[in-house]
Scaffold this active site. Structure first.
Site, PDB file in Angstrom:
ATOM      1  N   SER A  34      -7.468   5.986   9.229  1.00 24.46           N
ATOM      2  CA  SER A  34      -8.152   6.745   8.214  1.00 24.46           C
ATOM      3  C   SER A  34      -8.422   6.238   6.970  1.00 24.46           C
ATOM      4  O   SER A  34      -7.401   5.527   6.554  1.00 24.46           O
ATOM      5  CB  SER A  34      -7.895   8.231   8.299  1.00 24.46           C
ATOM      6  OG  SER A  34      -8.475   8.802   7.002  1.00 24.46           O
TER       7      SER A  34
ATOM      8  N   ILE B  49      -8.209   4.530   3.295  1.00 24.66           N
ATOM      9  CA  ILE B  49      -7.818   3.366   2.566  1.00 24.66           C
ATOM     10  C   ILE B  49      -7.348   2.545   3.798  1.00 24.66           C
ATOM     11  O   ILE B  49      -7.921   1.264   4.031  1.00 24.66           O
ATOM     12  CB  ILE B  49      -6.832   3.581   1.655  1.00 24.66           C
ATOM     13  CG1 ILE B  49      -7.437   4.110   0.407  1.00 24.66           C
ATOM     14  CG2 ILE B  49      -6.227   2.034   1.084  1.00 24.66           C
ATOM     15  CD1 ILE B  49      -6.575   4.598  -0.675  1.00 24.66           C
TER      16      ILE B  49
ATOM     17  N   SER C 190       0.516   5.174  -5.892  1.00 23.68           N
ATOM     18  CA  SER C 190      -0.639   5.962  -6.440  1.00 23.68           C
ATOM     19  C   SER C 190      -0.394   5.982  -8.057  1.00 23.68           C
ATOM     20  O   SER C 190       0.686   5.676  -8.446  1.00 23.68           O
ATOM     21  CB  SER C 190      -0.395   7.565  -5.788  1.00 23.68           C
ATOM     22  OG  SER C 190      -1.074   8.425  -6.448  1.00 23.68           O
TER      23      SER C 190
ATOM     24  N   TYR D 209       4.763  15.353  -4.207  1.00 18.41           N
ATOM     25  CA  TYR D 209       3.929  14.270  -3.902  1.00 18.41           C
ATOM     26  C   TYR D 209       4.311  13.179  -5.006  1.00 18.41           C
ATOM     27  O   TYR D 209       4.621  11.909  -4.871  1.00 18.41           O
ATOM     28  CB  TYR D 209       2.633  14.459  -3.714  1.00 18.41           C
ATOM     29  CG  TYR D 209       1.671  13.255  -3.602  1.00 18.41           C
ATOM     30  CD1 TYR D 209       1.646  12.515  -2.449  1.00 18.41           C
ATOM     31  CD2 TYR D 209       0.726  12.996  -4.590  1.00 18.41           C
ATOM     32  CE1 TYR D 209       0.812  11.428  -2.366  1.00 18.41           C
ATOM     33  CE2 TYR D 209      -0.020  11.640  -4.398  1.00 18.41           C
ATOM     34  CZ  TYR D 209      -0.085  10.982  -3.065  1.00 18.41           C
ATOM     35  OH  TYR D 209      -0.757   9.879  -2.848  1.00 18.41           O
TER      36      TYR D 209
ATOM     37  N   LYS E  43       6.370   9.591  -4.646  1.00 22.36           N
ATOM     38  CA  LYS E  43       5.528   8.239  -5.141  1.00 22.36           C
ATOM     39  C   LYS E  43       6.564   7.534  -6.210  1.00 22.36           C
ATOM     40  O   LYS E  43       6.562   6.299  -6.435  1.00 22.36           O
ATOM     41  CB  LYS E  43       4.218   8.437  -5.519  1.00 22.36           C
ATOM     42  CG  LYS E  43       3.357   8.969  -4.489  1.00 22.36           C
ATOM     43  CD  LYS E  43       3.029   7.617  -3.333  1.00 22.36           C
ATOM     44  CE  LYS E  43       1.915   7.918  -2.224  1.00 22.36           C
ATOM     45  NZ  LYS E  43       1.841   6.842  -1.224  1.00 22.36           N
TER      46      LYS E  43
ATOM     47  N   SER F  13     -11.272   9.449   0.658  1.00 21.14           N
ATOM     48  CA  SER F  13     -10.756   9.158   1.882  1.00 21.14           C
ATOM     49  C   SER F  13     -10.391  10.596   2.390  1.00 21.14           C
ATOM     50  O   SER F  13     -10.761  11.690   1.763  1.00 21.14           O
ATOM     51  CB  SER F  13      -9.025   8.641   1.769  1.00 21.14           C
ATOM     52  OG  SER F  13      -8.408   9.496   1.092  1.00 21.14           O
TER      53      SER F  13
HETATM   54  N1  NAP Z   1      -7.182   8.480  -1.548  1.00 15.90           N
HETATM   55  C1  NAP Z   1      -6.667   8.644  -2.816  1.00 15.90           C
HETATM   56  O1  NAP Z   1      -7.180   9.314  -3.777  1.00 15.90           O
HETATM   57  C2  NAP Z   1      -5.374   8.088  -2.916  1.00 15.90           C
HETATM   58  C3  NAP Z   1      -4.814   7.770  -4.290  1.00 15.90           C
HETATM   59  C4  NAP Z   1      -3.633   7.228  -4.383  1.00 15.90           C
HETATM   60  C5  NAP Z   1      -2.767   6.981  -3.387  1.00 15.90           C
HETATM   61  N2  NAP Z   1      -3.016   7.206  -2.134  1.00 15.90           N
HETATM   62  C6  NAP Z   1      -2.509   6.819  -1.062  1.00 15.90           C
HETATM   63  O2  NAP Z   1      -3.057   5.689  -0.057  1.00 15.90           O
HETATM   64  C7  NAP Z   1      -2.603   6.042   1.124  1.00 15.90           C
HETATM   65  C8  NAP Z   1      -3.337   6.250   2.155  1.00 15.90           C
HETATM   66  O3  NAP Z   1      -4.434   7.543   2.022  1.00 15.90           O
HETATM   67  P1  NAP Z   1      -5.789   7.909   2.338  1.00 15.90           P
HETATM   68  O4  NAP Z   1      -6.151   8.219   1.164  1.00 15.90           O
HETATM   69  O5  NAP Z   1      -6.380   6.803   3.003  1.00 15.90           O
HETATM   70  O6  NAP Z   1      -5.708   9.285   2.966  1.00 15.90           O
HETATM   71  P2  NAP Z   1      -5.798   9.724   4.584  1.00 15.90           P
HETATM   72  O7  NAP Z   1      -7.416   9.391   4.933  1.00 15.90           O
HETATM   73  O8  NAP Z   1      -5.519  10.860   4.759  1.00 15.90           O
HETATM   74  O9  NAP Z   1      -5.141   8.624   5.520  1.00 15.90           O
HETATM   75  C9  NAP Z   1      -3.748   8.735   5.555  1.00 15.90           C
HETATM   76  C10 NAP Z   1      -2.914   7.946   6.476  1.00 15.90           C
HETATM   77  O10 NAP Z   1      -1.890   8.093   6.864  1.00 15.90           O
HETATM   78  C11 NAP Z   1      -1.396   8.364   8.231  1.00 15.90           C
HETATM   79  N3  NAP Z   1      -0.250   9.066   8.344  1.00 15.90           N
HETATM   80  C12 NAP Z   1      -0.125  10.376   7.974  1.00 15.90           C
HETATM   81  N4  NAP Z   1       1.185  11.028   8.515  1.00 15.90           N
HETATM   82  C13 NAP Z   1       1.675   9.957   9.035  1.00 15.90           C
HETATM   83  C14 NAP Z   1       3.152   9.836   9.752  1.00 15.90           C
HETATM   84  N5  NAP Z   1       3.724  10.848   9.977  1.00 15.90           N
HETATM   85  N6  NAP Z   1       3.006   8.688  10.367  1.00 15.90           N
HETATM   86  C15 NAP Z   1       2.237   7.728  10.201  1.00 15.90           C
HETATM   87  N7  NAP Z   1       1.043   7.870   9.640  1.00 15.90           N
HETATM   88  C16 NAP Z   1       0.800   8.743   9.136  1.00 15.90           C
HETATM   89  C17 NAP Z   1      -2.720   8.961   8.599  1.00 15.90           C
HETATM   90  O11 NAP Z   1      -2.825   8.737  10.133  1.00 15.90           O
HETATM   91  P3  NAP Z   1      -2.598   9.799  11.436  1.00 15.90           P
HETATM   92  O12 NAP Z   1      -2.660  11.201  11.083  1.00 15.90           O
HETATM   93  O13 NAP Z   1      -3.246   9.357  12.722  1.00 15.90           O
HETATM   94  O14 NAP Z   1      -0.941   9.602  11.458  1.00 15.90           O
HETATM   95  C18 NAP Z   1      -3.813   8.416   8.055  1.00 15.90           C
HETATM   96  O15 NAP Z   1      -4.140   7.090   8.835  1.00 15.90           O
HETATM   97  C19 NAP Z   1      -1.311   7.168   0.938  1.00 15.90           C
HETATM   98  O16 NAP Z   1      -0.148   6.469   1.002  1.00 15.90           O
HETATM   99  C20 NAP Z   1      -1.806   7.753   0.005  1.00 15.90           C
HETATM  100  O17 NAP Z   1      -0.857   8.473  -0.928  1.00 15.90           O
HETATM  101  C21 NAP Z   1      -4.327   7.641  -1.947  1.00 15.90           C
END
Ligand code: NAP
Length: 297
Positions: free
Chosen positions: A18, A20, A148, A161, A165, A197
Site C-alpha cells: 500500500s 509509499i 517521518s 507514533y 519515529k 496513502s
Molecule cells: N503517508 C504519510 O503521510 C507518511 C508521512 C511520513 C511517514 N510515513 C511513513 O511511511 C511508511 C509507509 O506508510 P504509508 O503512508 O504508505 O501508509 P499505508 O498506505 O498505510 O501503508 C503502510 C504499509 O505498512 C504495512 N504494515 C502495517 N502493519 C504491518 C505489519 N505488522 N507488518 C508488516 N507490514 C505492515 C501495510 O501492509 P499490511 O497491512 O499488508 O501489512 C502497508 O503496506 C510508514 O512507515 C509511515 O510511518 C508516511
C-alpha cells in the site's frame, strides 16, 4: 547521481502492499531492480507484483512476494534467509512498513503505545539486525528507513507514533556511527511530511483493535509518486537524512530544528485547533493542514 544508479540491485521493501511502499515497488520495477515485496496481506502484494510485471522492466523471476509481519520478530531470520536463497544478496533494505496514530494519551489504551513501538520501532530494528551481518560480510549495502517529520517534530494526537519515529531516528543515527569501518554500508533516514496513502485510514485510535478507518481529504498532501522519486534519489546518493515535504510543512520542521522555542509556541497554537477539530469529529488532519497552508499562502 540520479536513480539510474540503482538497476540490477536487489531491493527488499517492507510495507509494499500500500501507499509509499507500493509506489516504490512500481518505480523500482521500472528501473529494472530485483524486488522483494513484504507486508502482511499476501493478496495485496500479489496485486502489486502483477502491476510491476505489467508496467515495469522486470520479469517474474525478478520479484519475490514474501509475506511478513514486522511484529512477529521470530520470523525475520527465516525471511532473510529466504531472500538470500532466492537472490543471493540484499543490496537495499527499505524499512517502510508502519502505522500511525490519532488519539489523545488520556483516552488511549496502553496496548496502542506498545503496538506502535513493537511495529514501527522494534520490528524495524529486528529486520535490520537480521540483514546487517550479510551487508557487513559483503562490506556493502544500503539501509533505508522511512521515518517521518514526526521523527523530528511532535504534534498532538500522535504521541505514540512520534515516540516510535523519534526512537528510529536515534537508533539509525547511532547505528551509522557503529558502521564507520564499513564505508560501503549507507544508512539513510527518509523523513516525509504528509503524503497521499492509506496511513490515516490505518492509523490506530484509542484501542488497538480499532483503526481510524477514515483517511479524509488527501488533496493537501504530496503526491506519492513525487515522494518516492525523491526517495530514489536519496538511495542513489546515500544521503544520511532527507526531509521530503511541501511548504509550509517543511518550514515547521526547520523551526523545530533551528528555533525550537518558536516551534513550541506555534505548535501549541496549531495543536489546540487540531485537538478541537478531533474532539468535534472534524477531520483533524485535513483542517489542521489546510489551516497551516492557508496561513502560509
Ligand atoms: N503517508 C504519510 O503521510 C507518511 C508521512 C511520513 C511517514 N510515513 C511513513 O511511511 C511508511 C509507509 O506508510 P504509508 O503512508 O504508505 O501508509 P499505508 O498506505 O498505510 O501503508 C503502510 C504499509 O505498512 C504495512 N504494515 C502495517 N502493519 C504491518 C505489519 N505488522 N507488518 C508488516 N507490514 C505492515 C501495510 O501492509 P499490511 O497491512 O499488508 O501489512 C502497508 O503496506 C510508514 O512507515 C509511515 O510511518 C508516511
Amino acid at each position: 547521481m540520479n536513480e539510474r544508479e540503482l538497476p540490477g540491485m536487489v531491493v527488499w521493501v517492507t510495507g509494499a502492499s500500500s501507499g509509499i511502499g507500493e509506489e516504490l515497488a512500481y518505480q523500482l520495477s521500472k528501473l529494472g531492480v530485483s524486488l522483494v515485496l513484504s507486508a502482511r496481506r499476501e493478496h495485496e502484494l500479489e496485486r502489486v507484483k502483477r502491476k510491476c510485471l505489467e508496467n515495469g522492466n522486470v520479469k517474474e523471476k525478478d520479484i519475490l512476494v514474501l509475506p511478513l509481519d514486522l511484529m512477529d520478530r521470530s520470523s525475520h531470520e527465516v525471511a532473510t534467509k529466504a531472500v538470500l536463497r532466492e537472490f543471493g544478496r540484499i543490496d537495499i533494505l527499505v524499512n517502510n512498513g508502519g502505522r500511525s496514530q490519532r488519539s489523545l494519551l488520556v483516552d488511549t489504551n496502553m496496548d496502542v503505545f506498545k503496538e506502535l513501538i513493537e511495529l514501527n520501532y522494534l520490528g524495524t530494528v529486528s529486520l535490520t539486525k537480521c540483514v546487517l551481518p550479510h551487508m557487513i560480510e559483503r562490506r556493502q549495502g544500503k539501509i533505508v528507513t522511512v521515518n517521518s517529520f514526526m521523527g523530528i517534530i511532535s504534534v498532538p494526537l500522535s504521541s505514540g507514533y512520534c515516540a516510535s519515529k523519534h526512537a528510529l531516528r536515534g537508533f539509525f543515527n547511532s547505528l551509522r556511527t557503529e558502521l564507520v569501518e564499513y564505508p560501503g554500508i549507507a544508512v539513510s533516514n527518509i523523513c516525509p511530511g504528509p503524503v497521499q496513502s492509506q496511513i490515516v485510514n490505518n492509523a490506530l485510535g484509542e484501542e488497538v483493535t480499532k483503526a481510524v478507518g477514515n483517511g479524509g481529504d488527501q488533496s493537501y498532501k504530496m503526491a506519492t509518486s513525487r515522494c518516492v522519486r525523491l526517495m530514489l534519489v536519496t538511495m542513489a546518493n546515500d544521503l544520511k537524512e532527507v526531509w521530503i515535504g511541501d511548504q509550509p510543512f517543511l518550514l515547521v520542521v526547520y523551526l523545530w530544528q533551528y528555533m525550537p522555542t518558536w516551534a513550541w509556541w506555534i505548535t501549541n497554537k496549531l495543536g489546540k485547533k487540531r485537538i478541537e477539530n478531533f474532539k468535534s469529529g472534524v477531520d483533524a488532519d485535513s483542517s489542521y493542514f489546510k489551516f497551516l497552508k492557508k496561513k502560509h499562502d
